[in-house]
Enzyme design. Structure first.
Site, PDB file in Angstrom:
ATOM      1  N   ARG A   1       0.840  -1.214   0.000  1.00 41.80           N
ATOM      2  CA  ARG A   1       0.000   0.000   0.000  1.00 41.80           C
ATOM      3  C   ARG A   1       0.872   1.259   0.000  1.00 41.80           C
ATOM      4  O   ARG A   1       0.624   2.209  -0.758  1.00 41.80           O
ATOM      5  CB  ARG A   1      -0.901  -0.043   1.234  1.00 41.80           C
ATOM      6  CG  ARG A   1      -1.733   1.190   1.499  1.00 41.80           C
ATOM      7  CD  ARG A   1      -2.605   0.898   2.725  1.00 41.80           C
ATOM      8  NE  ARG A   1      -3.378   2.027   3.188  1.00 41.80           N
ATOM      9  CZ  ARG A   1      -2.943   2.934   4.063  1.00 41.80           C
ATOM     10  NH1 ARG A   1      -1.708   2.849   4.536  1.00 41.80           N
ATOM     11  NH2 ARG A   1      -3.729   3.913   4.460  1.00 41.80           N
TER      12      ARG A   1
ATOM     13  N   ARG B   1       0.945   3.971  -3.029  1.00 43.92           N
ATOM     14  CA  ARG B   1       0.431   5.349  -2.851  1.00 43.92           C
ATOM     15  C   ARG B   1       1.560   6.374  -2.857  1.00 43.92           C
ATOM     16  O   ARG B   1       1.389   7.481  -3.364  1.00 43.92           O
ATOM     17  CB  ARG B   1      -0.421   5.424  -1.580  1.00 43.92           C
ATOM     18  CG  ARG B   1      -1.700   4.607  -1.746  1.00 43.92           C
ATOM     19  CD  ARG B   1      -2.725   4.863  -0.688  1.00 43.92           C
ATOM     20  NE  ARG B   1      -3.929   4.086  -0.960  1.00 43.92           N
ATOM     21  CZ  ARG B   1      -4.907   3.892  -0.086  1.00 43.92           C
ATOM     22  NH1 ARG B   1      -4.825   4.404   1.127  1.00 43.92           N
ATOM     23  NH2 ARG B   1      -5.972   3.185  -0.426  1.00 43.92           N
TER      24      ARG B   1
ATOM     25  N   GLY C   1      16.369 -14.761   0.506  1.00 41.51           N
ATOM     26  CA  GLY C   1      16.315 -15.345  -0.847  1.00 41.51           C
ATOM     27  C   GLY C   1      15.784 -14.329  -1.841  1.00 41.51           C
ATOM     28  O   GLY C   1      16.295 -14.206  -2.968  1.00 41.51           O
TER      29      GLY C   1
ATOM     30  N   ASP D   1      11.462 -14.264  10.083  1.00 41.84           N
ATOM     31  CA  ASP D   1      12.677 -14.790  10.725  1.00 41.84           C
ATOM     32  C   ASP D   1      13.549 -13.695  11.346  1.00 41.84           C
ATOM     33  O   ASP D   1      14.393 -13.986  12.200  1.00 41.84           O
ATOM     34  CB  ASP D   1      13.537 -15.557   9.705  1.00 41.84           C
ATOM     35  CG  ASP D   1      12.926 -16.890   9.340  1.00 41.84           C
ATOM     36  OD1 ASP D   1      11.861 -17.224   9.874  1.00 41.84           O
ATOM     37  OD2 ASP D   1      13.524 -17.599   8.504  1.00 41.84           O
TER      38      ASP D   1
ATOM     39  N   MET E   1       9.414 -21.254  13.873  1.00 41.76           N
ATOM     40  CA  MET E   1      10.144 -21.127  12.605  1.00 41.76           C
ATOM     41  C   MET E   1      11.501 -20.467  12.830  1.00 41.76           C
ATOM     42  O   MET E   1      11.772 -19.912  13.891  1.00 41.76           O
ATOM     43  CB  MET E   1       9.317 -20.350  11.598  1.00 41.76           C
ATOM     44  CG  MET E   1       8.281 -21.237  10.915  1.00 41.76           C
ATOM     45  SD  MET E   1       7.506 -20.408   9.546  1.00 41.76           S
ATOM     46  CE  MET E   1       6.735 -21.819   8.737  1.00 41.76           C
TER      47      MET E   1
ATOM     48  N   ALA F   1      10.337 -19.595  28.907  1.00 39.39           N
ATOM     49  CA  ALA F   1      10.723 -20.986  28.617  1.00 39.39           C
ATOM     50  C   ALA F   1      11.843 -21.468  29.530  1.00 39.39           C
ATOM     51  O   ALA F   1      12.668 -20.675  29.996  1.00 39.39           O
ATOM     52  CB  ALA F   1      11.172 -21.090  27.163  1.00 39.39           C
TER      53      ALA F   1
ATOM     54  N   ARG G   1      13.183 -28.321  40.896  1.00 42.68           N
ATOM     55  CA  ARG G   1      12.932 -27.024  41.550  1.00 42.68           C
ATOM     56  C   ARG G   1      11.446 -26.806  41.815  1.00 42.68           C
ATOM     57  O   ARG G   1      11.054 -25.772  42.333  1.00 42.68           O
ATOM     58  CB  ARG G   1      13.472 -25.877  40.692  1.00 42.68           C
ATOM     59  CG  ARG G   1      14.997 -25.795  40.678  1.00 42.68           C
ATOM     60  CD  ARG G   1      15.468 -24.408  40.253  1.00 42.68           C
ATOM     61  NE  ARG G   1      14.979 -24.037  38.936  1.00 42.68           N
ATOM     62  CZ  ARG G   1      15.544 -24.385  37.792  1.00 42.68           C
ATOM     63  NH1 ARG G   1      16.628 -25.122  37.786  1.00 42.68           N
ATOM     64  NH2 ARG G   1      15.041 -23.991  36.642  1.00 42.68           N
TER      65      ARG G   1
ATOM     66  N   GLN H   1       2.373 -19.345  12.592  1.00 42.64           N
ATOM     67  CA  GLN H   1       3.077 -18.099  12.963  1.00 42.64           C
ATOM     68  C   GLN H   1       3.049 -17.054  11.864  1.00 42.64           C
ATOM     69  O   GLN H   1       3.209 -15.873  12.106  1.00 42.64           O
ATOM     70  CB  GLN H   1       4.547 -18.399  13.262  1.00 42.64           C
ATOM     71  CG  GLN H   1       4.758 -19.216  14.480  1.00 42.64           C
ATOM     72  CD  GLN H   1       6.091 -19.946  14.426  1.00 42.64           C
ATOM     73  OE1 GLN H   1       7.068 -19.491  14.977  1.00 42.64           O
ATOM     74  NE2 GLN H   1       6.136 -21.070  13.737  1.00 42.64           N
ATOM     75  N   ARG H   2       2.878 -17.497  10.622  1.00 48.93           N
ATOM     76  CA  ARG H   2       2.939 -16.533   9.513  1.00 48.93           C
ATOM     77  C   ARG H   2       1.584 -15.895   9.234  1.00 48.93           C
ATOM     78  O   ARG H   2       1.510 -14.891   8.525  1.00 48.93           O
ATOM     79  CB  ARG H   2       3.453 -17.239   8.245  1.00 48.93           C
ATOM     80  CG  ARG H   2       4.899 -17.640   8.311  1.00 48.93           C
ATOM     81  CD  ARG H   2       5.671 -17.304   7.039  1.00 48.93           C
ATOM     82  NE  ARG H   2       5.122 -17.914   5.856  1.00 48.93           N
ATOM     83  CZ  ARG H   2       5.704 -18.900   5.171  1.00 48.93           C
ATOM     84  NH1 ARG H   2       6.865 -19.383   5.579  1.00 48.93           N
ATOM     85  NH2 ARG H   2       5.160 -19.372   4.090  1.00 48.93           N
TER      86      ARG H   2
HETATM   87  O1  F6P Z   1       9.838 -17.119   5.466  1.00 51.20           O
HETATM   88  C1  F6P Z   1      10.679 -17.692   6.359  1.00 51.20           C
HETATM   89  C2  F6P Z   1      10.128 -19.024   6.776  1.00 51.20           C
HETATM   90  O2  F6P Z   1       8.921 -18.850   7.462  1.00 51.20           O
HETATM   91  C3  F6P Z   1      11.126 -19.827   7.586  1.00 51.20           C
HETATM   92  O3  F6P Z   1      11.089 -19.530   8.950  1.00 51.20           O
HETATM   93  C4  F6P Z   1      10.716 -21.226   7.273  1.00 51.20           C
HETATM   94  O4  F6P Z   1      11.803 -22.106   7.404  1.00 51.20           O
HETATM   95  C5  F6P Z   1      10.274 -21.146   5.857  1.00 51.20           C
HETATM   96  O5  F6P Z   1       9.860 -19.826   5.646  1.00 51.20           O
HETATM   97  C6  F6P Z   1       9.178 -22.104   5.460  1.00 51.20           C
HETATM   98  O6  F6P Z   1       8.992 -21.976   4.098  1.00 51.20           O
HETATM   99  P1  F6P Z   1       7.738 -22.533   3.306  1.00 51.20           P
HETATM  100  O7  F6P Z   1       6.559 -21.697   3.665  1.00 51.20           O
HETATM  101  O8  F6P Z   1       8.129 -22.361   1.882  1.00 51.20           O
HETATM  102  O9  F6P Z   1       7.547 -23.948   3.728  1.00 51.20           O
END
Ligand code: F6P
Length: 323
Positions: free
Chosen positions: A21, A25, A104, A127, A169, A186, A211, A255-256
């Site tokens: 976005r 813009r 990448g 990451d 991840m 943790a 503990r 997580q994504r």
């Molecule tokens: O984008 C980074 C990441 O989430 C890494 O933490 C993980 O190893 C990788 O992508 C997983 O990739 P894909 O979604 O292609 O399986």
């Protein structure tokens, strides 16, 4: 008329939409015609480009993922793929490209810049492993998502006196695991950058039990030498006496998929806008990131192939605070 294109590439990250976005813009405001490329470099090579107007990027900031789609594109590592990508842009008179993505993706961006294209990268990956920025788009939201899961796992783990290996991840980088481990309290954090033995993890779990802790959470980065499955297998075979009954939970792609939080929306907006400013200033072949609260640029040549070193102070802190 000057023309720029924008794409998202690699793993999606919450906040990518805010960056799209902002690029769109900001570009329109500066007199650019803006093209959106579908499905990252793959779509570029196939010619999946369309003009974007201000309204096309309305209502997307609050959505996770990327409205343009994304992909991993092995073809961009080849000369043929890179030449075709340039041809597709050239055929439309597009002189500049903004690449929103991680390591990448920035490698692809760098390759096109070396072939003469005006390219600016925007640091985006959950990451947070990119050099040249303190934080990448998506990392903060991913941390919050993982943290919520860890809090929940702690509840059920305590009820059963169990331990959990929680895999987060982070292929080459333990940032997510470190931050999530500290913020989640943790008992142990296992990252790719440190050679942690299963015996050392076993000691931490046993100590936690002795503990009087009611549960143990071991946060493991997926790229660690011993991942969550490997640790669980090792303990099944070698370590019957941990105290806690152990389970594995891999958070994986959950997580994504979070709704981008305020920090990621703001970061992505600032970096997306800054990418267009860099193009306007003729500063190409750079990654825009955020350092010490200021937008900064780093040559792509320095960024690609490198990984941000781990924050050893945080890891040391985690080891102390787990007592
Ligand atoms: O984008 C980074 C990441 O989430 C890494 O933490 C993980 O190893 C990788 O992508 C997983 O990739 P894909 O979604 O292609 O399986």
């Amino acid at each position: 008329m000057k023309r720029l294109a924008v794409l998202t590439s690699g793993g999606d990250a919450p906040g990518m939409n805010a960056a799209i976005r902002a690029v769109t813009r900001m570009g329109l405001a500066g007199g650019w015609q803006v093209y959106g490329i579908r499905h990252g470099f793959s779509g570029l090579i196939k010619g999946e480009l369309e003009l974007l107007g201000a309204r096309d990027v309305g209502g997307i900031m609050q959505r996770g993922g990327t409205m343009l789609g994304t992909a991993r594109c092995p073809e961009m590592k080849t000369e043929g793929g890179q030449v075709e990508a340039l041809r597709q842009l050239g055929a439309r008179g597009i002189e500049a490209l903004v690449v929103i993505g991680g390591n990448g993706s920035q490698t692809g961006a760098h390759a096109l810049h070396q072939r003469g294209l005006q390219v600016v990268g925007v640091a985006s990956t959950i990451d947070n492993d990119l050099l040249g920025t303190d934080i990448t788009i998506g990392a903060t939201t991913a941390i919050d998502v993982a943290l919520e899961s860890i809090d929940r796992l702690g509840v059920t783990a305590s009820s059963h006196q169990r331990g959990f290996f929680v895999e987060v991840m982070g292929r080459d980088c333990g940032y997510l695991a470190t931050v999530v481990g500290i913020a989640g309290g943790a008992e142990s954090i296992v990252v790719p950058e440190q050679d942690t033995s299963p015996e050392a993890v076993a000691t931490e779990i046993r100590d936690a039990y002795r503990r009087g802790k009611t549960h143990a959470i071991i946060v493991v980065a997926e790229g660690a030498k011993y991942g969550a499955d490997a640790l669980a297998r090792y303990f099944d075979e070698h370590e019957a006496q941990l105290g806690f009954d152990m389970r594995v939970c891999k958070l994986g792609h959950v997580q994504r998929g979070g709704v981008p939080g305020a920090a990621d929306r703001l970061l992505a907006t600032q970096l997306g806008a800054a990418a267009v400013e860099q193009l306007d200033a003729g500063n190409h072949g750079v990654l825009v990131g955020m350092r010490c609260g200021q937008v900064s640029t780093t040559p792509l040549a320095e960024v690609v192939g490198a990984t941000k070193p781990p924050d050893t102070r945080l890891l040391q802190l985690a080891a102390v605070l787990t007592r």
